[in-house]
Design a protein around this motif. Structure first.
Motif, PDB file in Angstrom:
ATOM      1  N   GLU A  17     -12.491  -1.368  33.085  1.00 43.89           N
ATOM      2  CA  GLU A  17     -12.606  -0.109  32.353  1.00 43.89           C
ATOM      3  C   GLU A  17     -11.428   0.081  31.407  1.00 43.89           C
ATOM      4  OE1 GLU A  17     -13.858   4.510  32.962  1.00 43.89           O
ATOM      5  OE2 GLU A  17     -13.792   3.189  34.693  1.00 43.89           O
ATOM      6  N   PHE A  20     -12.051  -2.134  28.482  1.00 45.30           N
ATOM      7  CA  PHE A  20     -13.076  -1.520  27.639  1.00 45.30           C
ATOM      8  C   PHE A  20     -12.457  -0.452  26.748  1.00 45.30           C
ATOM      9  CE2 PHE A  20     -16.307   2.044  27.636  1.00 45.30           C
ATOM     10  CZ  PHE A  20     -17.113   1.527  26.638  1.00 45.30           C
ATOM     11  N   ARG A  21     -11.617   0.399  27.311  1.00 46.10           N
ATOM     12  CA  ARG A  21     -10.949   1.448  26.529  1.00 46.10           C
ATOM     13  C   ARG A  21     -10.036   0.823  25.470  1.00 46.10           C
ATOM     14  NH1 ARG A  21     -14.188   5.362  26.655  1.00 46.10           N
ATOM     15  NH2 ARG A  21     -14.503   6.290  28.688  1.00 46.10           N
ATOM     16  N   GLN A  24     -12.175  -0.388  22.696  1.00 47.43           N
ATOM     17  CA  GLN A  24     -12.624   0.737  21.887  1.00 47.43           C
ATOM     18  C   GLN A  24     -11.517   1.206  20.940  1.00 47.43           C
ATOM     19  OE1 GLN A  24     -13.991   3.389  25.097  1.00 47.43           O
ATOM     20  NE2 GLN A  24     -15.997   3.352  24.082  1.00 47.43           N
ATOM     21  N   VAL A  62     -18.380  -1.605  20.812  1.00 47.52           N
ATOM     22  CA  VAL A  62     -18.045  -0.898  22.047  1.00 47.52           C
ATOM     23  C   VAL A  62     -17.918   0.603  21.838  1.00 47.52           C
ATOM     24  CG1 VAL A  62     -16.983  -2.866  23.222  1.00 47.52           C
ATOM     25  CG2 VAL A  62     -15.590  -1.406  21.733  1.00 47.52           C
ATOM     26  N   MET A  68     -17.925   3.424  30.944  1.00 47.66           N
ATOM     27  CA  MET A  68     -18.352   2.224  31.652  1.00 47.66           C
ATOM     28  C   MET A  68     -18.884   2.655  33.015  1.00 47.66           C
ATOM     29  SD  MET A  68     -16.224  -1.199  32.700  1.00 47.66           S
ATOM     30  CE  MET A  68     -16.359  -1.962  31.090  1.00 47.66           C
ATOM     31  N   MET A  80     -21.699   1.269  29.016  1.00 45.84           N
ATOM     32  CA  MET A  80     -21.334  -0.138  29.117  1.00 45.84           C
ATOM     33  C   MET A  80     -21.345  -0.467  30.609  1.00 45.84           C
ATOM     34  SD  MET A  80     -20.414  -3.005  27.729  1.00 45.84           S
ATOM     35  CE  MET A  80     -20.190  -2.500  26.023  1.00 45.84           C
ATOM     36  N   CYS A 121     -21.095  -6.249  29.786  1.00 38.75           N
ATOM     37  CA  CYS A 121     -19.869  -7.009  29.600  1.00 38.75           C
ATOM     38  C   CYS A 121     -19.658  -7.950  30.770  1.00 38.75           C
ATOM     39  CB  CYS A 121     -18.652  -6.095  29.416  1.00 38.75           C
ATOM     40  SG  CYS A 121     -18.213  -5.100  30.833  1.00 38.75           S
ATOM     41  N   TYR A 135     -18.497  -8.552  25.295  1.00 40.97           N
ATOM     42  CA  TYR A 135     -19.271  -7.315  25.262  1.00 40.97           C
ATOM     43  C   TYR A 135     -20.504  -7.569  24.410  1.00 40.97           C
ATOM     44  CZ  TYR A 135     -14.783  -5.169  26.559  1.00 40.97           C
ATOM     45  OH  TYR A 135     -13.610  -4.838  27.190  1.00 40.97           O
TER      46      TYR A 135
END
Length: 141
Positions: A17, A20-21, A24, A62, A68, A80, A121, A135
């Motif tokens: 996570e 992912f951030r 982004q 993303v 997520m 996600m 992902c 992703y």
């Protein structure tokens, strides 16, 4: 209209996570999509104009997802979702897919693109070590 599929990679972090951030933030730093510099992803997702933008075209990245979810979550998007261990082993039997494994699995459709307004992902490996996160998703439009 139908959604458009997209792929991208980002750097690996053990906390998916957080990775992912980070992906982004990097994507938003490259292109704010006309929403003005200095806004965070969280701030954008509070803006009804961002919702309209995402759900009528999206970014193909993303940024199209506010959060997520867990690998076992089967709810519809826009989220996600990391692949489960079983999903990973279905295209990479050793459980450590490389970028080439992932790319070939998507090209050959052994690994599916999700439904519209959803993303997936998985961790990607180089020489047996985690190095990136792959992703992919489909826009909502």
């Amino acid at each position: 209209m139908g959604g458009n599929g997209w792929t991208q990679t980002g750097p690996y972090q053990r906390d998916l996570e957080a990775a992912f951030r980070r992906a982004q933030e990097a994507e938003l730093a490259q292109d704010d999509h006309g929403f003005g510099p200095g806004r965070t992803v969280e701030e954008l997702w509070l803006d009804p104009a961002w919702h309209e933008y995402i759900f009528t075209g999206g970014t193909g990245s993303v940024l199209d997802f506010p959060a997520m979810t867990d690998p076992s979550d089967t709810d519809d998007g826009p989220f996600m979702r990391p692949l489960s261990e079983a999903e990973i082993r279905a295209f990479a039997p050793d459980g450590r897919p490389t970028y080439a494994d992932w790319d070939e699995a998507l090209d050959s459709e052994r690994l599916d693109f999700p439904d519209r307004a959803q993303g997936r992902c998985t961790v990607l490996y180089t020489d047996g070590e985690p190095t990136h996160i792959g992703y992919w998703g489909v826009t909502a439009d």
